[in-house]
Design a protein around this motif. Structure first.
Motif, PDB file in Angstrom:
ATOM      1  N   GLU A   1     -31.016  34.337  35.561  1.00 11.57           N
ATOM      2  CA  GLU A   1     -32.121  33.976  36.454  1.00 11.57           C
ATOM      3  C   GLU A   1     -31.913  32.593  37.062  1.00 11.57           C
ATOM      4  O   GLU A   1     -32.419  32.311  38.154  1.00 11.57           O
ATOM      5  N   LYS A   2     -31.169  31.743  36.353  1.00  7.38           N
ATOM      6  CA  LYS A   2     -30.847  30.423  36.888  1.00  7.38           C
ATOM      7  C   LYS A   2     -29.891  30.544  38.068  1.00  7.38           C
ATOM      8  O   LYS A   2     -30.097  29.964  39.132  1.00  7.38           O
ATOM      9  N   ASN A   3     -28.829  31.291  37.846  1.00  2.00           N
ATOM     10  CA  ASN A   3     -27.796  31.463  38.879  1.00  2.00           C
ATOM     11  C   ASN A   3     -26.954  32.671  38.512  1.00  2.00           C
ATOM     12  O   ASN A   3     -26.329  32.699  37.457  1.00  2.00           O
ATOM     13  N   LYS A   4     -26.927  33.637  39.391  1.00  2.00           N
ATOM     14  CA  LYS A   4     -26.184  34.866  39.109  1.00  2.00           C
ATOM     15  C   LYS A   4     -24.677  34.634  39.057  1.00  2.00           C
ATOM     16  O   LYS A   4     -23.929  35.484  38.572  1.00  2.00           O
ATOM     17  N   GLY A   5     -24.224  33.480  39.561  1.00  2.71           N
ATOM     18  CA  GLY A   5     -22.788  33.219  39.594  1.00  2.71           C
ATOM     19  C   GLY A   5     -22.240  32.532  38.357  1.00  2.71           C
ATOM     20  O   GLY A   5     -21.022  32.390  38.219  1.00  2.71           O
ATOM     21  N   ILE A   6     -23.094  32.086  37.452  1.00  7.66           N
ATOM     22  CA  ILE A   6     -22.609  31.429  36.236  1.00  7.66           C
ATOM     23  C   ILE A   6     -21.811  32.430  35.405  1.00  7.66           C
ATOM     24  O   ILE A   6     -22.266  33.543  35.145  1.00  7.66           O
ATOM     25  N   ILE A   7     -20.632  32.037  34.996  1.00  2.15           N
ATOM     26  CA  ILE A   7     -19.785  32.901  34.176  1.00  2.15           C
ATOM     27  C   ILE A   7     -20.293  32.865  32.735  1.00  2.15           C
ATOM     28  O   ILE A   7     -20.389  31.794  32.132  1.00  2.15           O
ATOM     29  N   ILE A   8     -20.618  34.024  32.204  1.00  8.29           N
ATOM     30  CA  ILE A   8     -21.118  34.114  30.828  1.00  8.29           C
ATOM     31  C   ILE A   8     -20.138  34.934  29.994  1.00  8.29           C
ATOM     32  O   ILE A   8     -19.793  36.059  30.361  1.00  8.29           O
ATOM     33  N   SER A   9     -19.700  34.362  28.892  1.00  7.91           N
ATOM     34  CA  SER A   9     -18.764  35.067  28.007  1.00  7.91           C
ATOM     35  C   SER A   9     -19.316  35.091  26.588  1.00  7.91           C
ATOM     36  O   SER A   9     -20.090  34.215  26.189  1.00  7.91           O
ATOM     37  N   VAL A  10     -18.926  36.101  25.856  1.00  4.58           N
ATOM     38  CA  VAL A  10     -19.252  36.182  24.433  1.00  4.58           C
ATOM     39  C   VAL A  10     -17.983  36.555  23.673  1.00  4.58           C
ATOM     40  O   VAL A  10     -17.045  37.105  24.242  1.00  4.58           O
ATOM     41  N   SER A  11     -17.991  36.243  22.392  1.00  7.27           N
ATOM     42  CA  SER A  11     -16.898  36.656  21.515  1.00  7.27           C
ATOM     43  C   SER A  11     -17.485  37.496  20.402  1.00  7.27           C
ATOM     44  O   SER A  11     -18.537  37.162  19.842  1.00  7.27           O
ATOM     45  N   THR A  12     -16.828  38.595  20.073  1.00  7.93           N
ATOM     46  CA  THR A  12     -17.351  39.512  19.072  1.00  7.93           C
ATOM     47  C   THR A  12     -16.220  40.145  18.281  1.00  7.93           C
ATOM     48  O   THR A  12     -15.078  40.202  18.746  1.00  7.93           O
ATOM     49  N   ASN A  13     -16.531  40.599  17.079  1.00 10.23           N
ATOM     50  CA  ASN A  13     -15.536  41.374  16.339  1.00 10.23           C
ATOM     51  C   ASN A  13     -15.725  42.873  16.560  1.00 10.23           C
ATOM     52  O   ASN A  13     -14.961  43.675  16.029  1.00 10.23           O
ATOM     53  N   ALA A  14     -16.746  43.233  17.330  1.00 11.15           N
ATOM     54  CA  ALA A  14     -17.018  44.645  17.663  1.00 11.15           C
ATOM     55  C   ALA A  14     -17.077  45.515  16.410  1.00 11.15           C
ATOM     56  O   ALA A  14     -16.630  46.653  16.400  1.00 11.15           O
ATOM     57  N   HIS A  15     -17.658  44.968  15.350  1.00  9.81           N
ATOM     58  CA  HIS A  15     -17.649  45.673  14.075  1.00  9.81           C
ATOM     59  C   HIS A  15     -19.045  45.762  13.464  1.00  9.81           C
ATOM     60  O   HIS A  15     -19.211  45.710  12.249  1.00  9.81           O
ATOM     61  N   LEU A  16     -20.046  45.898  14.336  1.00  8.75           N
ATOM     62  CA  LEU A  16     -21.417  46.083  13.882  1.00  8.75           C
ATOM     63  C   LEU A  16     -21.939  47.439  14.356  1.00  8.75           C
ATOM     64  O   LEU A  16     -21.504  47.936  15.399  1.00  8.75           O
ATOM     65  N   PRO A  17     -22.880  48.017  13.654  1.00  7.22           N
ATOM     66  CA  PRO A  17     -23.496  49.257  14.152  1.00  7.22           C
ATOM     67  C   PRO A  17     -24.147  49.078  15.521  1.00  7.22           C
ATOM     68  O   PRO A  17     -24.242  50.027  16.295  1.00  7.22           O
ATOM     69  N   VAL A  18     -24.584  47.842  15.831  1.00  3.85           N
ATOM     70  CA  VAL A  18     -25.252  47.591  17.111  1.00  3.85           C
ATOM     71  C   VAL A  18     -24.271  47.184  18.218  1.00  3.85           C
ATOM     72  O   VAL A  18     -24.693  46.922  19.346  1.00  3.85           O
ATOM     73  N   SER A  19     -22.973  47.106  17.902  1.00  7.51           N
ATOM     74  CA  SER A  19     -21.995  46.615  18.876  1.00  7.51           C
ATOM     75  C   SER A  19     -22.017  47.422  20.171  1.00  7.51           C
ATOM     76  O   SER A  19     -21.996  46.868  21.275  1.00  7.51           O
ATOM     77  N   ILE A  20     -22.065  48.729  20.047  1.00  8.89           N
ATOM     78  CA  ILE A  20     -22.033  49.587  21.235  1.00  8.89           C
ATOM     79  C   ILE A  20     -23.319  49.427  22.055  1.00  8.89           C
ATOM     80  O   ILE A  20     -23.275  49.322  23.279  1.00  8.89           O
ATOM     81  N   ASP A  21     -24.460  49.368  21.368  1.00  6.19           N
ATOM     82  CA  ASP A  21     -25.724  49.191  22.076  1.00  6.19           C
ATOM     83  C   ASP A  21     -25.774  47.846  22.786  1.00  6.19           C
ATOM     84  O   ASP A  21     -26.275  47.746  23.917  1.00  6.19           O
ATOM     85  N   MET A  22     -25.255  46.796  22.139  1.00  3.30           N
ATOM     86  CA  MET A  22     -25.208  45.480  22.776  1.00  3.30           C
ATOM     87  C   MET A  22     -24.316  45.522  24.016  1.00  3.30           C
ATOM     88  O   MET A  22     -24.661  44.979  25.068  1.00  3.30           O
ATOM     89  N   ALA A  23     -23.171  46.164  23.896  1.00  6.27           N
ATOM     90  CA  ALA A  23     -22.267  46.276  25.040  1.00  6.27           C
ATOM     91  C   ALA A  23     -22.937  47.036  26.181  1.00  6.27           C
ATOM     92  O   ALA A  23     -22.817  46.645  27.353  1.00  6.27           O
TER      93      ALA A  23
END
Length: 340
Positions: free
Chosen positions: A102-124
């Motif tokens: 909402e601040k700026n659609k152009g801000i690059i946002i990154s996350v780091s994950t181990n993709a090893h949670l039951p919620v990983s797919i839902d978060m993605a």
């Protein structure tokens, strides 16, 4: 007005560097450690050794995080919502991502994950249209993966990754593999590249293990990265990547000369711990070892330009690393050359 403020800040940054000032402008990049809690216990992770055992653990307060974002805006280009913990454990992650957007659609946002949670797919699925990069930590395949990433199950990870890549296909988010090379897993570097090619992961980065915050090793560990065996496997991985024209394969900056002036983290990509402390880097983000104040209490720019942080940067100009940086691979890993 925001564009004018942004531009003037860039000019100020240019002037500060030109005059060799130890001050910094409003940062273009920050890392917000939304949590340092994790569901795995990887032998490549600093949190699993003495410094990590001593640290306080928790989740970043959402309203306090928003205030940091408010101070960083409109100057910031990228925000990493990551740190020592598993980002997808932070239940309010979608809310802070929306707040930044909402601040700026152009801000690059990154996350780091181990993709090893039951919620990983839902978060993605929830964030694929909002994030720019989902960096996945992967230190091997099959049994090697499980031996390095303790408490893990490779088949579960593989299925999560397969679905995550499919969810992100055609969306804003790109998926990236990050592999930390150690003695236990280096022979699987090419396997990880081929897995990325199979799944459709377009970015693969391999970085050498950093023992700066791993108290059971010293800098002699870096001799391993000069061995013919390691170089042969790294070259094999590089050649494997060439089979996938759309893949971008990187190896950090292992060929550049070592030294404190190789580190740009004193000037950019500033790290804020889950409890608000400004720490020097993401490789050793332990406030009890060293911090430059609390951003929640004092404000981002006050911390980044206080007397202690400026003294830390003054050492960079002299190429004299502080004791805090002892055993970092930036200081002690000789250039690794593997050729074409």
């Amino acid at each position: 007005m925001d564009f004018i403020r942004y531009s003037l800040n860039k000019l100020r940054g240019f002037w500060l560097r030109l005059t060799r000032s130890t001050k910094v402008p409003h940062p273009a990049s920050i890392m917000l450690e939304v949590t340092n809690q994790c569901n795995l216990a990887c032998i490549t992770c600093p949190r699993e050794y003495a410094f990590g055992e001593q640290m306080a653990k928790g989740f970043m307060d959402l309203e306090k995080m928003k205030k940091v974002v408010d101070e960083a805006y409109p100057y910031v280009d990228s925000i990493g919502l990551t740190g020592l913990g598993e980002t997808f454990m932070y239940k309010k992650l979608p809310e802070i991502v929306r707040y930044i957007r909402e601040k700026n659609k152009g801000i690059i946002i990154s996350v780091s994950t181990n993709a090893h949670l039951p919620v990983s797919i839902d978060m993605a699925r929830t964030l694929a249209g909002e994030l720019d990069t989902i960096q996945v930590s992967i230190d091997g395949t099959g049994k090697v993966y499980e031996q390095v990433r303790l408490k893990s199950e490779y088949p579960f990870f593989y299925e999560n990754m397969r679905q995550t890549v499919e969810i992100c296909r055609g969306k804003r988010a790109s998926v990236m593999f990050n592999f930390v090379a150690i003695k236990e897993n280096y022979t699987s570097m090419a396997d990880v590249v081929n897995l990325a090619g199979e799944l459709g992961v377009k970015f693969v980065n391999i970085t050498p293990f950093n023992v700066a915050s791993v108290t059971i090793y010293d800098k002699s560990y870096y001799d391993f990265f000069q061995t013919p065996a390691f170089k042969a496997e790294l070259k094999k991985a590089k050649q494997a990547a060439q089979q996938y024209p759309e893949m971008e394969f990187t190896t950090w900056d292992i060929e550049a000369p070592k030294g404190f002036r190789k580190c740009d983290l004193v000037w950019s990509h500033f790290y804020v711990s889950w409890d608000g402390y400004a720490t020097p880097c993401c490789a050793k983000p332990f406030p009890k070892e060293l911090n430059f104040g609390n951003v929640f209490d004092d404000g981002l720019m006050t911390c980044l330009n206080n007397k202690d942080y400026r003294s830390f940067r003054a050492a960079w100009f002299r190429n004299e690393a502080p004791a805090f940086c002892k055993n970092c691979h930036i200081l002690d890993l000789d250039p690794v050359h593997i050729g074409d």
